[in-house]
Design an enzyme around this catalytic site. Structure first.
Site, PDB file in Angstrom:
ATOM      1  N   HIS A   7       1.265   0.416 -13.196  1.00  0.00           N
ATOM      2  CA  HIS A   7       2.014  -0.734 -13.624  1.00  0.00           C
ATOM      3  C   HIS A   7       3.602  -0.520 -13.605  1.00  0.00           C
ATOM      4  O   HIS A   7       4.050   0.536 -14.178  1.00  0.00           O
ATOM      5  CB  HIS A   7       1.342  -1.368 -14.906  1.00  0.00           C
ATOM      6  CG  HIS A   7       2.078  -2.680 -15.183  1.00  0.00           C
ATOM      7  ND1 HIS A   7       1.722  -4.047 -14.654  1.00  0.00           N
ATOM      8  CD2 HIS A   7       3.103  -3.096 -16.067  1.00  0.00           C
ATOM      9  CE1 HIS A   7       2.381  -4.833 -15.102  1.00  0.00           C
ATOM     10  NE2 HIS A   7       3.293  -4.414 -15.951  1.00  0.00           N
ATOM     11  N   ILE A  27     -10.229  -6.699 -13.188  1.00  0.00           N
ATOM     12  CA  ILE A  27     -11.338  -6.198 -12.855  1.00  0.00           C
ATOM     13  C   ILE A  27     -12.348  -6.909 -13.975  1.00  0.00           C
ATOM     14  O   ILE A  27     -12.295  -6.832 -15.293  1.00  0.00           O
ATOM     15  CB  ILE A  27     -11.314  -4.698 -13.105  1.00  0.00           C
ATOM     16  CG1 ILE A  27     -10.415  -3.837 -11.921  1.00  0.00           C
ATOM     17  CG2 ILE A  27     -12.622  -4.064 -12.900  1.00  0.00           C
ATOM     18  CD1 ILE A  27     -10.861  -4.018 -10.646  1.00  0.00           C
ATOM     19  N   LYS A  65     -17.244 -14.515  -9.275  1.00  0.00           N
ATOM     20  CA  LYS A  65     -16.580 -13.179  -9.332  1.00  0.00           C
ATOM     21  C   LYS A  65     -17.676 -12.163  -9.571  1.00  0.00           C
ATOM     22  O   LYS A  65     -17.555 -10.915  -9.003  1.00  0.00           O
ATOM     23  CB  LYS A  65     -15.565 -12.967 -10.677  1.00  0.00           C
ATOM     24  CG  LYS A  65     -15.022 -11.713 -11.034  1.00  0.00           C
ATOM     25  CD  LYS A  65     -13.916 -12.093 -11.999  1.00  0.00           C
ATOM     26  CE  LYS A  65     -13.265 -10.643 -12.039  1.00  0.00           C
ATOM     27  NZ  LYS A  65     -11.749 -10.732 -12.111  1.00  0.00           N
ATOM     28  N   ASN A 107      -5.072   2.499 -13.410  1.00  0.00           N
ATOM     29  CA  ASN A 107      -4.022   1.346 -12.657  1.00  0.00           C
ATOM     30  C   ASN A 107      -2.714   1.788 -12.942  1.00  0.00           C
ATOM     31  O   ASN A 107      -2.400   2.417 -13.952  1.00  0.00           O
ATOM     32  CB  ASN A 107      -4.260  -0.053 -13.418  1.00  0.00           C
ATOM     33  CG  ASN A 107      -3.394  -1.071 -12.914  1.00  0.00           C
ATOM     34  OD1 ASN A 107      -3.289  -1.304 -11.678  1.00  0.00           O
ATOM     35  ND2 ASN A 107      -2.831  -1.768 -13.558  1.00  0.00           N
ATOM     36  N   GLY A 163       0.929  -1.293  -0.078  1.00  0.00           N
ATOM     37  CA  GLY A 163      -0.058   0.093  -0.116  1.00  0.00           C
ATOM     38  C   GLY A 163       0.783   1.410   0.071  1.00  0.00           C
ATOM     39  O   GLY A 163       0.230   2.152   0.629  1.00  0.00           O
TER      40      GLY A 163
HETATM   41  C1  GRF Z   1       3.489  -1.403  -7.579  1.00  0.00           C
HETATM   42  O1  GRF Z   1       4.683  -1.737  -8.151  1.00  0.00           O
HETATM   43  C2  GRF Z   1       2.410  -1.296  -8.592  1.00  0.00           C
HETATM   44  O2  GRF Z   1       2.836  -0.853  -9.737  1.00  0.00           O
HETATM   45  C3  GRF Z   1       2.039  -2.820  -8.814  1.00  0.00           C
HETATM   46  O3  GRF Z   1       1.765  -3.277  -7.525  1.00  0.00           O
HETATM   47  C4  GRF Z   1       2.849  -2.436  -6.743  1.00  0.00           C
HETATM   48  C5  GRF Z   1       2.095  -1.988  -5.537  1.00  0.00           C
HETATM   49  O4  GRF Z   1       2.960  -1.619  -4.444  1.00  0.00           O
HETATM   50  N1  GRF Z   1       0.703  -2.824  -9.460  1.00  0.00           N
HETATM   51  P1  GRF Z   1       2.277  -0.797  -3.176  1.00  0.00           P
HETATM   52  O5  GRF Z   1       1.522  -1.810  -2.640  1.00  0.00           O
HETATM   53  O6  GRF Z   1       1.648   0.553  -3.525  1.00  0.00           O
HETATM   54  O7  GRF Z   1       3.696  -0.455  -2.343  1.00  0.00           O
END
Ligand code: GRF
Length: 189
Positions: A112, A96, A68, A110, A15
């Protein structure tokens, strides 16, 4: 400035992105209020972060739902109760489905940890290291029914020529926080 947008952040683990966004909202850097933290791993560290900030948390065990669809309907009813207008996925390790996509079309984004379309899916950083790239990066994109394939909103490149995964991850996470906040600012302010 217009009325603050009510957003939900979905997360499954640590988080750090959740915390960065929530703090930016509290400091009025983003014209939004985090109305709900949705977590599919009860007890994950993100839930502690949310509770400390007095943000309501919805903790769910997907396996306890018959499908789901039923799982997402439960989330949807809570989002409606909290009058959530926009969703940010921040380390939410789940695809999702149509229930949420239909209701929040073009209103789910999102983050990534790669320069999409390279290295979609799980462990993008590991995939990129294994491939031997010298420029890593992060992408903020709209969520659609594809895996990390929705329209790109913003990207940042991170040149890195080492092989210290921990060091690289720290660089990527720091950049994620900045990019996620600036993207939300542009979309919501
Ligand atoms: C991040 O690297 C995000 O890009 C990926 O999951 C990770 C989450 O990190 N989808 P955090 O839980 O926000 O520290």
């Amino acid at each position: 400035m217009s009325k603050k947008k009510r957003i939900a952040i979905f997360a499954s683990g640590n988080g750090s992105n959740f915390e960065a966004i929530a703090q930016a909202c509290l400091k009025n850097r983003i014209n939004a209020e985090v109305a709900l933290c949705v977590c599919d791993h009860p007890g994950a560290y993100v839930t502690e972060r949310a509770k400390k900030l007095e943000i309501p948390v919805l903790e769910l065990r997907p396996k306890s739902f018959s499908s789901k669809e039923e799982y997402e309907r439960k989330i949807l009813s809570e989002l409606k109760k909290e009058e959530v207008e926009f969703i940010a996925l921040a380390g939410y390790m789940r695809i999702i489905g149509p229930v949420l996509l239909k209701e929040y079309e073009q209103r789910i984004i999102n983050i990534h940890p790669s320069l999409l379309p390279s290295f979609p899916g799980v462990d993008a950083i590991g995939q990129a290291l294994k491939y031997g790239v010298k420029v890593f990066g992060v992408t903020v994109h709209y969520v659609d029914e594809t895996l990390d394939g929705g329209e790109i909103i913003s990207q940042a490149a991170i040149p890195y020529d080492g092989n210290d995964r921990e060091e690289l991850e720290a660089m990527i996470h720091a950049r994620e926080h900045v990019l996620f906040i600036s993207s939300l600012k542009t979309l919501l302010n």
